[in-house]
Design a protein around this motif. Structure first.
Motif, short mmCIF file in Angstrom:
data_model
loop_
_atom_site.label_atom_id
_atom_site.label_comp_id
_atom_site.label_asym_id
_atom_site.label_seq_id
_atom_site.Cartn_x
_atom_site.Cartn_y
_atom_site.Cartn_z
N TYR A 121 -10.82 27.56 -11.63
CA TYR A 121 -12.01 26.98 -11.03
C TYR A 121 -13.19 27.06 -11.99
CZ TYR A 121 -15.88 26.14 -7.86
OH TYR A 121 -17.00 25.63 -7.27
N TYR A 178 -8.28 27.74 -5.43
CA TYR A 178 -9.68 28.18 -5.57
C TYR A 178 -10.11 28.98 -4.34
CZ TYR A 178 -9.68 24.11 -8.80
OH TYR A 178 -9.39 23.17 -9.76
N PHE A 235 -10.95 15.85 -10.54
CA PHE A 235 -9.66 15.16 -10.66
C PHE A 235 -8.84 15.67 -11.84
CE2 PHE A 235 -12.06 12.54 -7.80
CZ PHE A 235 -11.12 12.28 -6.81
N VAL A 282 -17.54 21.32 -0.84
CA VAL A 282 -16.32 22.11 -0.61
C VAL A 282 -15.12 21.15 -0.66
CG1 VAL A 282 -15.15 23.80 0.86
CG2 VAL A 282 -17.65 23.73 0.80
N TYR A 318 1.86 18.23 -3.85
CA TYR A 318 1.10 16.98 -3.90
C TYR A 318 1.45 16.13 -5.11
CZ TYR A 318 -1.89 18.51 -7.76
OH TYR A 318 -2.34 18.89 -8.98
N ASP A 339 -0.20 4.23 -0.97
CA ASP A 339 -1.16 5.31 -1.21
C ASP A 339 -1.59 5.94 0.12
OD1 ASP A 339 -2.39 6.95 -2.98
OD2 ASP A 339 -4.02 5.57 -3.48
N TYR A 348 0.83 -1.20 0.00
CA TYR A 348 0.00 0.00 0.00
C TYR A 348 0.87 1.25 0.00
CZ TYR A 348 -4.02 2.95 0.95
OH TYR A 348 -5.01 3.91 0.85
N PHE A 367 -2.00 22.53 -4.70
CA PHE A 367 -3.16 21.67 -4.88
C PHE A 367 -4.32 22.58 -5.22
CE2 PHE A 367 -6.88 19.28 -3.38
CZ PHE A 367 -6.68 18.11 -4.07
N PRO A 368 -5.10 22.24 -6.25
CA PRO A 368 -6.10 23.18 -6.77
C PRO A 368 -6.99 23.83 -5.73
CG PRO A 368 -5.92 21.31 -8.24
CD PRO A 368 -5.05 21.00 -7.05
N THR A 369 -7.47 23.05 -4.75
CA THR A 369 -8.44 23.63 -3.82
C THR A 369 -7.87 24.85 -3.10
OG1 THR A 369 -10.30 22.88 -2.45
CG2 THR A 369 -8.09 22.48 -1.57
N ARG A 401 -7.11 21.15 -12.21
CA ARG A 401 -6.87 22.37 -12.97
C ARG A 401 -6.72 23.57 -12.05
NH1 ARG A 401 -12.03 21.72 -16.56
NH2 ARG A 401 -11.87 23.99 -16.51
N PRO A 441 -15.43 27.64 -2.74
CA PRO A 441 -15.34 26.81 -3.95
C PRO A 441 -14.20 25.80 -3.86
CG PRO A 441 -14.30 28.93 -4.35
CD PRO A 441 -14.77 28.94 -2.91
N GLY A 442 -14.36 24.80 -3.03
CA GLY A 442 -13.32 23.77 -2.90
C GLY A 442 -13.30 22.83 -4.10
N TRP A 443 -12.28 22.01 -4.13
CA TRP A 443 -12.11 21.13 -5.31
C TRP A 443 -13.24 20.14 -5.50
CZ3 TRP A 443 -10.06 15.79 -5.53
CH2 TRP A 443 -10.01 15.16 -4.29
N SER A 454 -2.61 9.42 0.28
CA SER A 454 -3.96 9.79 -0.16
C SER A 454 -4.95 9.41 0.94
CB SER A 454 -4.30 9.08 -1.47
OG SER A 454 -5.54 9.51 -1.95
N LEU A 455 -4.90 8.14 1.36
CA LEU A 455 -5.73 7.68 2.48
C LEU A 455 -4.91 6.71 3.31
CD1 LEU A 455 -8.48 7.40 3.98
CD2 LEU A 455 -8.95 5.44 2.48
N ILE A 485 -8.33 2.96 -0.39
CA ILE A 485 -8.54 4.03 -1.36
C ILE A 485 -9.57 3.65 -2.44
CG2 ILE A 485 -6.66 3.35 -2.95
CD1 ILE A 485 -7.32 6.91 -1.68
N ALA A 541 1.79 28.83 -7.15
CA ALA A 541 1.17 28.58 -8.45
C ALA A 541 1.06 27.09 -8.77
CB ALA A 541 1.97 29.27 -9.55
N ARG A 546 -1.90 10.71 -11.01
CA ARG A 546 -2.32 12.10 -11.01
C ARG A 546 -2.15 12.65 -12.42
NH1 ARG A 546 -5.11 11.16 -7.61
NH2 ARG A 546 -5.19 11.86 -5.45
N ALA A 547 -3.25 13.15 -12.96
CA ALA A 547 -3.28 13.63 -14.34
C ALA A 547 -2.20 14.69 -14.56
CB ALA A 547 -4.66 14.19 -14.65
N SER A 577 -10.08 22.61 3.03
CA SER A 577 -10.49 23.78 2.24
C SER A 577 -11.08 24.86 3.13
CB SER A 577 -11.54 23.36 1.19
OG SER A 577 -11.03 22.37 0.33
#
Lengths: 394, 394
Positions: free
Chosen positions: B263, A131, B257, B274, A170, A33, A31, A126-128, B260, B248-250, A36-37, B61, A123, A363-364, A98
């Motif tokens: 947002y 945002y 996923f 959120v 991340y 991961d 494991y 992690f996206p959240t 980006r 506006p969380g992810w 992540s969890l 996961i 920049a 991760r994309a 968040s």
């Protein structure tokens, strides 16, 4: 047995954290991961059962006092505190990461006061975080400026109010220089908010030592608190009296049961509370934190680096040249507790790894991400994971 | 056996919801505090154990997909929807009530748009709603105007952006006229946010029918979701495309996923999400909602009124004249599912009631509060509670 497999055996035998693995529910899966969890600590199911059947089912409303529900956010905060280098009374648990980023960032802008109207945000975050930073900027009349962490010192100025940074990226697993960046932000007269999601429980953070202003983090990765377990907020003691939360719920009132119409914020860390805490998730987290008893973060960090070093060696030896590119820094001082490998068909490769019992994540657009939780990942796991990866990529 | 005790027996025998009591974990205590923390539904412990041991412990996961964790907020929202008169796709579960009040109120102000800069808030509201409204006003540049619910229609004007109201007053148990007040707010061109904490699961709400704009509520009172179980947010379908969340969380991203940096809000109810949902608390709530299978809210309301009527009768008969004063309206259309009795030494009296196995709660400064959950409170309980109260007050 290969040379690396023999080395793994020796490394495992010498591992002082080895016994910790028995405190988790694990099987034959490797494991990777836990970033992540986190895996399930064995103490959790029994504790949760007690919370549900006895505390809720039998004591019901009395548990708010008798089972310590009401004070759980600050009590569990104090249990997390030593893991992130904080003295007691500065960490409170509750809400999602968040939501805590929002509290911390608006709070930081308010601390900075008039005349400072720019928020600098990592920049590559992690996206959240980005945002929420955008929302915080909009609501406080600030401009949002996304800057790569390395360029942050040069971007700071006398209009900078607050800076939101990730301790570990991340995606790439890059560890940013928290002491130096914090000092740079302070020299500019601004306030810093660190997101510790990918560092807490994996490496020393040293919030007090480095004079960090505010910090947030989740508890379901290296802290193994369970899916979506509540996040935490750190507010440095000297700032608490001036911390002005944008989410002043009744739980952060100086006298929450006074039911007063005027808001008077509580002192200390619990000023970061908002509404009624989600007790089931919170007490599962509290139980999960018991695996940290007697564990030093320094030992965890040493093993984490040894695990990731060993994984990189095995990958270099087993995987055909040029098939993957490591995007995690090789230098220890720049590495978190994960290895990210760029690989054209990463999505498909990860699927096949999982089918073979090696669980990381994708991760994309093109990253294979492997997290190394020193409390339950061993060196033999690492060697086997590299071997399965090599076979899959061949 | 007294006359009232015999009446109670008959009422219980004729009660169509009678069998529901067996779906809860109860004992000899007369639990009249379900309006603070609902009793434990018997189905919950087993479900939580499965979530912890199998979903988290074994699947880890993978459960985000395989156990439906990711979609839980909107799935459970759809399960709550019929209880509050909402068609599917408009309710999302997550975060605390306070956080949802913040989302809804800032969202409502943004819906109202330029030129409207006043938030009207129920002056008798549960404190947290008032504190959060103050914060929402401050962050959106609005003025906050506290107004008693009865005076709201007269207070509305062309500067009113949003109105935050409680469906049932937490202290007095007064039920406000949701259809009429909603219509008045709409005539003024403003948006209304209803707090359903003390009505959902106890009486018909009719959000769709009455054209409510936004609503929030907790799930740990009459919905029995467990201590601090996640709250919910309703956004009327026609407003969802314009709903602009301050958090506006992810999890509310159109492509969460995609990771980006820009947002782009998701469509539908899940725009109200959120961060990562607290799965343990959330899935305990999902299990708890199964007790509603086959139950009509109309039947619950009928029994609730019968229970509170009967309690008032027994109190009138048993309790010495002038010892308590009922502050809950006698008229059915103005009564929630609780009875609040004013009593000089209410704190002390409630302590003694609890010692005698009658659990209500005390609300400062002088209110004895008794909640009646029709799913598990019976008429004999009510008669006995009144008897113990009378003895205690004698």
């Amino acid at each position: 047995m290969s040379e690396q497999a023999m080395r793994a055996e020796k490394l495992d035998a010498a591992d002082e954290l080895r016994g910790k693995r028995d405190e988790f529910v694990l099987d034959d899966v490797i494991y990777l991961d836990g970033n992540s969890l986190g895996a399930l600590p064995a103490v959790v199911p029994g504790r949760v059962e007690d919370v549900v059947r006895r505390q809720w089912g039998e004591l019901r409303i009395r548990s708010w006092e008798e089972s310590g529900w009401w004070t759980a956010p600050e009590r569990i905060g104090d249990r997390i505190a030593p893991l992130i280098g904080a003295a007691p009374g500065q960490v409170v648990v509750g809400d999602s990461t968040s939501v805590n980023v929002f509290k911390a960032l608006v709070g930081a802008v308010r601390l900075a006061g008039q005349g400072r109207d720019e928020i600098v945000v990592d920049a590559t975050t992690f996206p959240t975080d980005g945002y929420i930073a955008e929302s915080a900027a909009r609501l406080t009349g600030c401009t949002l400026r996304p800057v790569a962490p390395a360029d942050v010192p040069a971007a700071l100025g006398d209009r900078t109010a607050a800076v939101l940074l990730n301790h570990v990226d991340y995606r790439t697993g890059r560890l940013h220089d928290l002491p130096a960046l914090t000092a740079a932000v302070h020299r500019a007269g601004a306030y810093v908010v660190w997101d510790l999601c990918h560092s807490a429980g994996a490496l020393p953070v040293g919030l007090d030592e480095h004079g960090v202003d505010l910090a947030v983090g989740c508890t379901y990765k290296f802290l193994n608190g369970g899916p979506g377990s509540p996040a935490y907020l750190y507010v440095r003691r000297e700032l608490q009296d001036r911390f002005d939360s944008p989410l002043p719920g009744w739980n952060s009132h100086a006298e929450p049961f006074g039911m007063r119409t005027d808001y008077e914020p509580a002192s200390g860390a619990l000023r970061g509370r908002v509404g009624t805490p989600d007790i089931l998730s919170m007490l599962a987290l509290e139980a999960a934190l018991e695996v940290w008893d007697g564990v030093s973060v320094a030992a965890v960090r040493a093993k984490s680096l040894a695990l990731t070093d060993f994984f990189l060696e095995c990958v270099a030896e087993y995987v055909p040249e040029g098939r993957v590119e490591c995007v995690t820094p090789v230098a220890h001082e720049e590495r978190g507790s994960q290895i990210a490998l760029r690989c054209a068909d990463a999505g498909e490769v990860m699927k096949r790894l999982i089918e073979q019992g090696v669980v990381g994540d994708f991760r994309a657009p093109d990253v294979l991400r492997f997290g190394f939780t020193p409390l339950y990942v061993g060196f033999a796991d690492v060697e086997r994971a590299a071997r399965v990866l090599a076979r899959t990529l061949a």
